[in-house]
Each structure stands twice: as structure tokens, then as C-alpha cells.
Design a protein around this motif. Structure first.
Motif, PDB file in Angstrom:
ATOM      1  N   GLY A   1       0.627  -0.655   0.271  1.00  0.00           N
ATOM      2  CA  GLY A   1       0.112   0.180   0.009  1.00  0.00           C
ATOM      3  C   GLY A   1       0.840   1.166   0.484  1.00  0.00           C
ATOM      4  N   THR A   2       1.643   1.491   0.654  1.00  0.00           N
ATOM      5  CA  THR A   2       2.518   1.866   1.347  1.00  0.00           C
ATOM      6  C   THR A   2       3.632   2.788  -0.354  1.00  0.00           C
ATOM      7  N   VAL A   3       3.636   1.568  -0.881  1.00  0.00           N
ATOM      8  CA  VAL A   3       4.414   1.631  -2.163  1.00  0.00           C
ATOM      9  C   VAL A   3       3.451   2.128  -3.329  1.00  0.00           C
ATOM     10  N   ARG A   4       2.904   1.786  -3.563  1.00  0.00           N
ATOM     11  CA  ARG A   4       1.667   1.886  -4.958  1.00  0.00           C
ATOM     12  C   ARG A   4       1.195   3.768  -4.172  1.00  0.00           C
ATOM     13  N   SER A   5       1.509   4.367  -2.634  1.00  0.00           N
ATOM     14  CA  SER A   5       0.332   5.499  -2.569  1.00  0.00           C
ATOM     15  C   SER A   5       1.518   6.257  -3.598  1.00  0.00           C
ATOM     16  N   GLU A   6       3.011   6.606  -2.938  1.00  0.00           N
ATOM     17  CA  GLU A   6       3.691   6.849  -3.062  1.00  0.00           C
ATOM     18  C   GLU A   6       3.723   7.084  -4.946  1.00  0.00           C
ATOM     19  N   ALA A   7       4.221   6.092  -5.326  1.00  0.00           N
ATOM     20  CA  ALA A   7       4.658   5.231  -6.933  1.00  0.00           C
ATOM     21  C   ALA A   7       3.339   6.548  -7.592  1.00  0.00           C
ATOM     22  N   GLN A   8       1.906   6.825  -6.890  1.00  0.00           N
ATOM     23  CA  GLN A   8       1.405   7.041  -7.346  1.00  0.00           C
ATOM     24  C   GLN A   8       1.345   9.026  -7.521  1.00  0.00           C
ATOM     25  N   GLU A   9       1.465   9.842  -6.172  1.00  0.00           N
ATOM     26  CA  GLU A   9       1.785  10.535  -5.848  1.00  0.00           C
ATOM     27  C   GLU A   9       2.975  11.009  -6.644  1.00  0.00           C
ATOM     28  N   GLY A  10       4.024  10.113  -7.056  1.00  0.00           N
ATOM     29  CA  GLY A  10       5.232  10.968  -7.812  1.00  0.00           C
ATOM     30  C   GLY A  10       5.100  10.703  -8.963  1.00  0.00           C
ATOM     31  N   ARG A  11       4.286   9.982 -10.231  1.00  0.00           N
ATOM     32  CA  ARG A  11       4.017  10.128 -10.712  1.00  0.00           C
ATOM     33  C   ARG A  11       4.222  11.240 -12.192  1.00  0.00           C
ATOM     34  N   THR A  12       5.582  11.636 -13.105  1.00  0.00           N
ATOM     35  CA  THR A  12       5.081  12.057 -13.703  1.00  0.00           C
ATOM     36  C   THR A  12       5.097  11.698 -15.276  1.00  0.00           C
ATOM     37  N   VAL A  13       5.137  12.830 -16.239  1.00  0.00           N
ATOM     38  CA  VAL A  13       5.494  12.510 -17.685  1.00  0.00           C
ATOM     39  C   VAL A  13       6.423  11.833 -18.134  1.00  0.00           C
ATOM     40  N   SER A  14       8.254  12.379 -17.217  1.00  0.00           N
ATOM     41  CA  SER A  14       8.768  11.514 -16.954  1.00  0.00           C
ATOM     42  C   SER A  14       9.671   9.826 -16.352  1.00  0.00           C
ATOM     43  N   SER A  15       8.143   9.773 -16.082  1.00  0.00           N
ATOM     44  CA  SER A  15       8.754   8.702 -15.220  1.00  0.00           C
ATOM     45  C   SER A  15       7.261   7.440 -16.218  1.00  0.00           C
ATOM     46  N   ASN A  16       7.020   8.564 -16.717  1.00  0.00           N
ATOM     47  CA  ASN A  16       5.351   7.497 -17.544  1.00  0.00           C
ATOM     48  C   ASN A  16       6.058   7.430 -18.803  1.00  0.00           C
ATOM     49  N   ARG A  17       6.984   8.345 -19.133  1.00  0.00           N
ATOM     50  CA  ARG A  17       8.082   7.812 -20.291  1.00  0.00           C
ATOM     51  C   ARG A  17       9.501   6.402 -20.300  1.00  0.00           C
ATOM     52  N   ILE A  18       9.549   6.732 -19.211  1.00  0.00           N
ATOM     53  CA  ILE A  18      10.538   5.638 -18.949  1.00  0.00           C
ATOM     54  C   ILE A  18       9.618   4.217 -18.916  1.00  0.00           C
ATOM     55  N   ALA A  19       7.889   4.463 -17.890  1.00  0.00           N
ATOM     56  CA  ALA A  19       7.417   2.772 -17.993  1.00  0.00           C
ATOM     57  C   ALA A  19       7.175   2.735 -19.323  1.00  0.00           C
ATOM     58  N   SER A  20       7.196   3.315 -20.633  1.00  0.00           N
ATOM     59  CA  SER A  20       6.778   3.084 -21.730  1.00  0.00           C
ATOM     60  C   SER A  20       7.394   1.533 -22.252  1.00  0.00           C
ATOM     61  N   PHE A  21       9.101   2.507 -21.829  1.00  0.00           N
ATOM     62  CA  PHE A  21       9.982   1.769 -22.717  1.00  0.00           C
ATOM     63  C   PHE A  21       9.612   0.081 -21.182  1.00  0.00           C
ATOM     64  N   GLY A  22      10.126   0.219 -19.928  1.00  0.00           N
ATOM     65  CA  GLY A  22       9.784  -1.113 -19.948  1.00  0.00           C
ATOM     66  C   GLY A  22       8.690  -1.442 -20.096  1.00  0.00           C
ATOM     67  N   ASN A  23       7.583  -1.355 -20.334  1.00  0.00           N
ATOM     68  CA  ASN A  23       5.966  -1.772 -20.329  1.00  0.00           C
ATOM     69  C   ASN A  23       6.573  -2.297 -22.080  1.00  0.00           C
ATOM     70  N   SER A  24       7.216  -2.374 -22.870  1.00  0.00           N
ATOM     71  CA  SER A  24       7.628  -2.969 -23.700  1.00  0.00           C
ATOM     72  C   SER A  24       8.353  -4.092 -24.129  1.00  0.00           C
ATOM     73  N   PHE A  25       9.992  -3.695 -23.049  1.00  0.00           N
ATOM     74  CA  PHE A  25      10.697  -5.084 -22.832  1.00  0.00           C
ATOM     75  C   PHE A  25       9.840  -6.072 -22.554  1.00  0.00           C
ATOM     76  N   GLY A  26       8.968  -6.103 -21.483  1.00  0.00           N
ATOM     77  CA  GLY A  26       8.622  -6.838 -20.536  1.00  0.00           C
ATOM     78  C   GLY A  26       7.057  -7.819 -21.853  1.00  0.00           C
ATOM     79  N   HIS A  27       7.291  -7.571 -23.314  1.00  0.00           N
ATOM     80  CA  HIS A  27       6.067  -7.830 -23.679  1.00  0.00           C
ATOM     81  C   HIS A  27       6.769  -9.057 -24.972  1.00  0.00           C
ATOM     82  N   PHE A  28       6.142 -10.025 -25.813  1.00  0.00           N
ATOM     83  CA  PHE A  28       6.646 -10.672 -26.666  1.00  0.00           C
ATOM     84  C   PHE A  28       6.485  -9.727 -28.115  1.00  0.00           C
ATOM     85  N   VAL A  29       5.595  -8.997 -27.890  1.00  0.00           N
ATOM     86  CA  VAL A  29       5.355  -8.131 -29.086  1.00  0.00           C
ATOM     87  C   VAL A  29       7.114  -7.188 -29.802  1.00  0.00           C
ATOM     88  N   TYR A  30       7.449  -7.180 -28.495  1.00  0.00           N
ATOM     89  CA  TYR A  30       8.745  -7.262 -28.984  1.00  0.00           C
ATOM     90  C   TYR A  30       9.967  -7.425 -28.540  1.00  0.00           C
TER      91      TYR A  30
END
Length: 233
Positions: free
Chosen positions: A50-79
Motif C-alpha cells: 500500500g505504501t509503495v503504491r501511494s508513493e508511486a502514484q503521488e510521484g508519477r510524472t511525464v518522465s516516469s511515464n516515458r520510462i515506464a513505456s520502455f519498461g512495458n515494451s521490454f516485458g512484452h513478447f510483441v517486442y
């Protein structure tokens, strides 16, 4: 539309020079010390979900979303699938068996890790955080599929397999860093709890290591409507 291109670099200099494969190493899936470490990490993860989830969502930014976009792709067999297929083709064209085997082991590890997490997801039935549920909301055999993280398991399985197939350290850092970014992405996007990511990462690492060390033999399955791999023990 943002397009991400992944290239798996399996350079001859980072792979064993000899073409002959060593005899399979018989080893347990997980050692006692490792099991204790994993259990401890999961316990801490569940306590901090619960704590990590709250901290992550409060600190979510455009930059963190861009980094996450890369991470999500690396975890997908399509790529990852095409990237590993290209690496295998390079090995075939250049008659480099070590590259072919590294790509094949990584592909098989990803498929196997995905299968394991798929079964566990259905069995545990944990609700995702973005559904408004709490970290303790488990409904076995339901449509809730949060635990463990499949993206993280896939990314870590491929990273572990490739890291064990290469002899230098810098490539290990690249592979494992990409897998960790995938875990970060799942938390940033509110798709998984941190304990989901820890469990998925553990499964992926163990599968990648075990496949590499020859506990089983990976065989590709390619045919009409079929794409996968089998693991024999």
C-alpha cells in the motif's frame, strides 16, 4: 504514435568462444539461502504494498511515464519475440552456435516463465491496484490476475537467460537493468503491487537460470497457429 525498437545484442565477444556446449549442470531450482531471501523480500513487499503504491502514484510524472513505456515494451513478447528471432537468425547466418543457443534459451525461458505466471495468476486471483481494491484482495480462480507480474517475469526470464549466456559483466548490467525498469513500469502504471513484481522477477530469474544450465532441453514449437517452446526434464 511512439514506436520503440529493441535490438538484442549478442556480440561474439560477449559469448563463449568455443562452439561446443558444456555438459548440463544439475542443480536445484533454488538454494536454501536463496529461498529464505525470496521469502523475506516477499514478506517485506506484502507489508509495503500500500505504501509503495501511494508513493508511486503521488510521484508519477511525464518522465516516469516515458520510462515506464520502455519498461512495458521490454516485458512484452510483441517486442522481445522478433528481437530474439533476429538474434537467432544472425547466429544461423554467421554459423555462430553460441548466439543461436543464447537466443533460443532466452525465448524458451520467456515462454516458460509466462506459462508459470499465467497459472499462478489464475490460482491466486489477486485484484490489481487500479481496480480500487486493497493489497489483500485475493479471489482465487477469478478474473483478477495481478499476482505475480507476468511482464516482469518475462523480462527477467529473458534477462537472466541472456546474462547467464554471456561471459562479460557489462551486458549483464544492461539486461537486468531493462528487466528492473519493466518492474518499475508495472508499479508506475498502477497495474501491479510491489509484491507482484518481486514474485514475477523471482520466477523469471530462476527459470532463465535453470534453462541455461541445462536442467531441461528447450525445443521450439513453430507451426500453423503455434508459436512457443517445450521444456523437457
Amino acid at each position: 504514435m511512439r514506436r520503440l525498437l529493441f535490438v538484442v545484442l549478442l556480440l561474439p565477444g560477449s559469448l563463449p568462444a568455443q562452439e561446443q556446449q558444456p555438459a548440463p549442470i544439475r542443480r536445484p531450482w533454488i538454494r536454501t539461502g536463496e529461498a529464505i531471501g525470496v521469502a523475506t523480500a516477499l514478506g517485506v513487499g506484502f507489508a509495503l504494498d500500500g505504501t509503495v503504491r501511494s508513493e508511486a502514484q503521488e510521484g508519477r510524472t511525464v518522465s516516469s511515464n516515458r520510462i515506464a513505456s520502455f519498461g512495458n515494451s521490454f516485458g512484452h513478447f510483441v517486442y522481445l519475440g522478433p528481437a530474439l528471432g533476429a538474434a537467432w537468425a544472425v547466429g544461423a547466418i554467421t554459423h555462430t552456435k553460441s548466439i543461436r543457443m543464447a537466443a533460443l534459451d532466452a525465448f524458451g525461458s520467456g515462454v516458460i516463465a509466462g506459462g508459470i505466471t499465467g497459472v499462478l495468476k489464475f490460482g491466486f486471483g489477486r485484484a490489481r491496484p487500479n481496480r480500487g481494491a486493497g493489497p489483500g484482495d485475493f479471489r482465487p480462480f477469478s478474473k483478477d490476475l495481478s499476482f505475480p507480474s507476468g511482464h516482469t517475469a518475462l523480462a527477467m526470464a529473458v534477462a537472466s537467460s541472456l546474462a547467464h549466456s554471456t561471459k562479460d559483466r557489462w551486458s549483464d548490467l544492461v539486461f537486468y537493468s531493462a528487466a528492473l525498469v519493466t518492474g518499475y513500469a508495472r508499479i508506475n502504471d498502477d497495474k501491479h503491487w510491489i509484491s507482484d513484481v518481486i514474485a514475477g522477477g523471482t520466477i523469471g530469474f530462476l527459470v532463465g537460470r535453470q534453462v541455461h544450465f541445462g536442467r531441461g532441453k528447450v525445443t521450439p514449437l513453430v507451426g500453423s497457429g503455434v508459436l512457443g517452446a517445450s521444456l523437457s526434464f
